[in-house]
Every structure is written in C-alpha cells, then in structure tokens.
Design a protein around this motif. Structure first.
Motif, PDB file in Angstrom:
ATOM      1  N   ALA A   1       0.836  -1.203   0.000  1.00 50.05           N
ATOM      2  CA  ALA A   1       0.000   0.000   0.000  1.00 50.05           C
ATOM      3  C   ALA A   1       0.869   1.250   0.000  1.00 50.05           C
ATOM      4  O   ALA A   1       2.032   1.213   0.404  1.00 50.05           O
ATOM      5  N   ILE A   2       0.291   2.354  -0.428  1.00 51.77           N
ATOM      6  CA  ILE A   2       1.019   3.620  -0.437  1.00 51.77           C
ATOM      7  C   ILE A   2       1.473   3.998   0.966  1.00 51.77           C
ATOM      8  O   ILE A   2       2.490   4.659   1.150  1.00 51.77           O
ATOM      9  N   THR A   3       0.745   3.555   1.980  1.00 51.50           N
ATOM     10  CA  THR A   3       1.132   3.872   3.353  1.00 51.50           C
ATOM     11  C   THR A   3       2.344   3.080   3.831  1.00 51.50           C
ATOM     12  O   THR A   3       2.811   3.298   4.945  1.00 51.50           O
ATOM     13  N   ASP A   4       2.889   2.191   2.985  1.00 54.64           N
ATOM     14  CA  ASP A   4       4.168   1.556   3.316  1.00 54.64           C
ATOM     15  C   ASP A   4       5.304   2.577   3.249  1.00 54.64           C
ATOM     16  O   ASP A   4       6.372   2.353   3.814  1.00 54.64           O
ATOM     17  N   VAL A   5       5.097   3.679   2.559  1.00 54.81           N
ATOM     18  CA  VAL A   5       6.092   4.748   2.479  1.00 54.81           C
ATOM     19  C   VAL A   5       6.021   5.538   3.786  1.00 54.81           C
ATOM     20  O   VAL A   5       4.953   6.026   4.165  1.00 54.81           O
ATOM     21  N   PRO A   6       7.145   5.650   4.511  1.00 58.91           N
ATOM     22  CA  PRO A   6       7.129   6.343   5.799  1.00 58.91           C
ATOM     23  C   PRO A   6       6.563   7.763   5.685  1.00 58.91           C
ATOM     24  O   PRO A   6       6.933   8.527   4.794  1.00 58.91           O
ATOM     25  N   GLY A   7       5.653   8.092   6.592  1.00 63.00           N
ATOM     26  CA  GLY A   7       5.072   9.423   6.649  1.00 63.00           C
ATOM     27  C   GLY A   7       3.805   9.610   5.845  1.00 63.00           C
ATOM     28  O   GLY A   7       3.067  10.567   6.070  1.00 63.00           O
ATOM     29  N   VAL A   8       3.521   8.732   4.895  1.00 61.36           N
ATOM     30  CA  VAL A   8       2.322   8.882   4.066  1.00 61.36           C
ATOM     31  C   VAL A   8       1.097   8.452   4.863  1.00 61.36           C
ATOM     32  O   VAL A   8       1.089   7.400   5.504  1.00 61.36           O
ATOM     33  N   ALA A   9       0.064   9.283   4.814  1.00 61.40           N
ATOM     34  CA  ALA A   9      -1.203   8.976   5.486  1.00 61.40           C
ATOM     35  C   ALA A   9      -2.328   9.041   4.463  1.00 61.40           C
ATOM     36  O   ALA A   9      -2.295   9.856   3.539  1.00 61.40           O
ATOM     37  N   VAL A  10      -3.322   8.181   4.631  1.00 60.99           N
ATOM     38  CA  VAL A  10      -4.467   8.139   3.729  1.00 60.99           C
ATOM     39  C   VAL A  10      -5.746   8.153   4.557  1.00 60.99           C
ATOM     40  O   VAL A  10      -5.835   7.508   5.600  1.00 60.99           O
ATOM     41  N   GLY A  11      -6.724   8.898   4.074  1.00 63.76           N
ATOM     42  CA  GLY A  11      -8.051   8.911   4.687  1.00 63.76           C
ATOM     43  C   GLY A  11      -9.094   8.994   3.600  1.00 63.76           C
ATOM     44  O   GLY A  11      -8.793   9.357   2.462  1.00 63.76           O
ATOM     45  N   TYR A  12     -10.313   8.640   3.920  1.00 62.71           N
ATOM     46  CA  TYR A  12     -11.352   8.708   2.906  1.00 62.71           C
ATOM     47  C   TYR A  12     -12.719   8.926   3.529  1.00 62.71           C
ATOM     48  O   TYR A  12     -12.931   8.693   4.715  1.00 62.71           O
ATOM     49  N   THR A  13     -13.612   9.401   2.698  1.00 60.88           N
ATOM     50  CA  THR A  13     -15.028   9.514   3.015  1.00 60.88           C
ATOM     51  C   THR A  13     -15.769   8.802   1.903  1.00 60.88           C
ATOM     52  O   THR A  13     -15.589   9.135   0.730  1.00 60.88           O
ATOM     53  N   THR A  14     -16.563   7.807   2.240  1.00 62.48           N
ATOM     54  CA  THR A  14     -17.360   7.081   1.261  1.00 62.48           C
ATOM     55  C   THR A  14     -18.801   7.545   1.377  1.00 62.48           C
ATOM     56  O   THR A  14     -19.332   7.639   2.483  1.00 62.48           O
ATOM     57  N   LEU A  15     -19.404   7.853   0.241  1.00 59.10           N
ATOM     58  CA  LEU A  15     -20.792   8.306   0.216  1.00 59.10           C
ATOM     59  C   LEU A  15     -21.648   7.304  -0.541  1.00 59.10           C
ATOM     60  O   LEU A  15     -21.446   7.080  -1.734  1.00 59.10           O
ATOM     61  N   ILE A  16     -22.586   6.690   0.156  1.00 58.13           N
ATOM     62  CA  ILE A  16     -23.541   5.772  -0.449  1.00 58.13           C
ATOM     63  C   ILE A  16     -24.920   6.219   0.011  1.00 58.13           C
ATOM     64  O   ILE A  16     -25.198   6.243   1.217  1.00 58.13           O
ATOM     65  N   GLU A  17     -25.746   6.614  -0.949  1.00 55.29           N
ATOM     66  CA  GLU A  17     -27.096   7.074  -0.640  1.00 55.29           C
ATOM     67  C   GLU A  17     -28.056   6.483  -1.662  1.00 55.29           C
ATOM     68  O   GLU A  17     -27.925   6.753  -2.859  1.00 55.29           O
ATOM     69  N   GLY A  18     -28.991   5.699  -1.198  1.00 58.29           N
ATOM     70  CA  GLY A  18     -29.972   5.103  -2.101  1.00 58.29           C
ATOM     71  C   GLY A  18     -29.300   4.304  -3.202  1.00 58.29           C
ATOM     72  O   GLY A  18     -28.257   3.691  -3.002  1.00 58.29           O
ATOM     73  N   ASP A  19     -29.905   4.333  -4.398  1.00 53.89           N
ATOM     74  CA  ASP A  19     -29.353   3.614  -5.543  1.00 53.89           C
ATOM     75  C   ASP A  19     -28.533   4.510  -6.462  1.00 53.89           C
ATOM     76  O   ASP A  19     -27.889   4.014  -7.382  1.00 53.89           O
ATOM     77  N   ALA A  20     -28.539   5.841  -6.238  1.00 47.79           N
ATOM     78  CA  ALA A  20     -27.926   6.765  -7.187  1.00 47.79           C
ATOM     79  C   ALA A  20     -26.556   7.296  -6.774  1.00 47.79           C
ATOM     80  O   ALA A  20     -25.870   7.895  -7.590  1.00 47.79           O
ATOM     81  N   VAL A  21     -26.156   7.094  -5.525  1.00 51.55           N
ATOM     82  CA  VAL A  21     -24.900   7.692  -5.061  1.00 51.55           C
ATOM     83  C   VAL A  21     -23.932   6.610  -4.597  1.00 51.55           C
ATOM     84  O   VAL A  21     -24.206   5.863  -3.651  1.00 51.55           O
ATOM     85  N   ARG A  22     -22.807   6.530  -5.278  1.00 53.85           N
ATOM     86  CA  ARG A  22     -21.695   5.644  -4.944  1.00 53.85           C
ATOM     87  C   ARG A  22     -20.425   6.414  -5.282  1.00 53.85           C
ATOM     88  O   ARG A  22     -19.888   6.313  -6.377  1.00 53.85           O
ATOM     89  N   THR A  23     -19.962   7.248  -4.368  1.00 53.37           N
ATOM     90  CA  THR A  23     -18.817   8.112  -4.657  1.00 53.37           C
ATOM     91  C   THR A  23     -18.043   8.356  -3.368  1.00 53.37           C
ATOM     92  O   THR A  23     -18.305   7.727  -2.349  1.00 53.37           O
ATOM     93  N   GLY A  24     -17.108   9.250  -3.403  1.00 53.40           N
ATOM     94  CA  GLY A  24     -16.375   9.564  -2.192  1.00 53.40           C
ATOM     95  C   GLY A  24     -15.159  10.421  -2.444  1.00 53.40           C
ATOM     96  O   GLY A  24     -14.937  10.915  -3.549  1.00 53.40           O
ATOM     97  N   VAL A  25     -14.384  10.603  -1.392  1.00 55.81           N
ATOM     98  CA  VAL A  25     -13.170  11.414  -1.409  1.00 55.81           C
ATOM     99  C   VAL A  25     -12.056  10.604  -0.768  1.00 55.81           C
ATOM    100  O   VAL A  25     -12.257   9.997   0.281  1.00 55.81           O
ATOM    101  N   THR A  26     -10.892  10.589  -1.399  1.00 54.97           N
ATOM    102  CA  THR A  26      -9.704   9.975  -0.816  1.00 54.97           C
ATOM    103  C   THR A  26      -8.660  11.066  -0.628  1.00 54.97           C
ATOM    104  O   THR A  26      -8.373  11.806  -1.571  1.00 54.97           O
ATOM    105  N   ALA A  27      -8.115  11.184   0.566  1.00 60.05           N
ATOM    106  CA  ALA A  27      -7.076  12.174   0.863  1.00 60.05           C
ATOM    107  C   ALA A  27      -5.753  11.461   1.076  1.00 60.05           C
ATOM    108  O   ALA A  27      -5.691  10.449   1.775  1.00 60.05           O
ATOM    109  N   ILE A  28      -4.702  11.990   0.458  1.00 57.41           N
ATOM    110  CA  ILE A  28      -3.355  11.457   0.639  1.00 57.41           C
ATOM    111  C   ILE A  28      -2.475  12.583   1.159  1.00 57.41           C
ATOM    112  O   ILE A  28      -2.323  13.618   0.508  1.00 57.41           O
TER     113      ILE A  28
END
Length: 163
Positions: A19-46
């Motif tokens: 994973a990218i987090t094997d590199v010292p100091g790298v951090a990853v976070g995310y927000t997953t958005l699932i709403e009903g049948d129409a929303v399957r998206t999100g944000v990934t922060a590196i």
C-alpha cells in the motif's frame, strides 16, 4: 483483488502492506458516500508527509487525458507540492479544492496565509454515481483529510453490491 493476487507477474517487491502507506510518513483517509441507488462516490485524501508545512518532491502523469487535476503547472515548474491533497470523484472544483483550503485554514492558518495550491484530482465514476448531482461537498474533503492515518488503511469501497 490486486494484480499479484490474480497471478500477474510484476517486477519488484511490495512493502509490508502492499500500500502507499508503506512509504514512511504517508497517510491516507477517505469519506465514502452511499445514498440510495444513485450515489456511490467519495473522497480519498493522501498526505505525503505528516507536517503539511513542509513541501515535498512531486510529479504527475496523465494516463489518458481524462479527468482534471489542480496544481499540475506548479508541479511541472517546481517539482514540489504542498503536503495536502485529495482525490474526489467529479467534484474537484466545487468540493475538493475548497475542502482542502478549509482544512489548511483550520489546521495551519500560517500556511494558508503564505500561499496554497492543493493538488486535487478527479476520477469519473459515472457508471456508479449521478455525476451531475452536487453530492460531494467541501466537508467531505475535510473529513477525508481528518481521517488520514499512516499504516494499513482499509480500502474505501463505493461499488454497487457486496464486496
């Protein structure tokens, strides 16, 4: 499944977690958005380093020219980036860039006063998501950055169905 799990021969060795987090100091976070049948998206922060006040070496590559990314001119000219960024699907300008700026203003206002050009990219998720809906908001980018951690990170999923 990952490429090696499918038996594809790739050169080199992975890190402990492949994973990218094997590199010292790298951090990853995310927000997953699932709403009903129409929303399957999100944000990934590196976050490439824990101290967002220190820029780091950076570059970029366009795989197919589809999708947009802020900050590429600065990356090309200087080879450096501010140490905060996000990837969010389709909502780069209306959510990702403002969200990163909101987060830096809150956490490191001295950095925001000097200059701030976050690297924010988009990916197309139109087969999973109503890409024209204003689903992703700046608060989602802020939450993804707040959630960023080093070490093994559970991968975000916004796919339809189980898995």
């Amino acid at each position: 499944m990952r490429a090696r799990e499918l038996g594809l021969p790739l050169p080199g060795c992975t890190g402990q977690h492949n994973a990218i987090t094997d590199v010292p100091g790298v951090a990853v976070g995310y927000t997953t958005l699932i709403e009903g049948d129409a929303v399957r998206t999100g944000v990934t922060a590196i976050l490439p380093r824990p101290d967002v006040e220190v820029s780091c070496a950076a570059g970029w590559f366009s795989l197919n020219g589809n999708g947009e990314m802020t900050g590429t001119t600065w990356l090309t000219e200087s080879g450096r980036t501010a140490a905060a960024g996000a990837d969010h699907e389709h909502a780069r300008d209306r959510a990702g860039t403002p969200g990163v700026i909101d987060w830096v203003n809150r956490e490191k206002p001295s950095v925001a006063r000097e200059w701030l050009l976050p690297v924010v990219a988009e990916t197309w998720d139109g087969y999973l998501n109503d890409i024209n809906a204003p689903t992703v908001q700046p608060s989602h980018a802020v939450a993804a950055i707040d959630a960023a951690r080093p070490g093994p990170v559970t991968e975000a999923r916004s796919a339809v169905g189980p898995g």
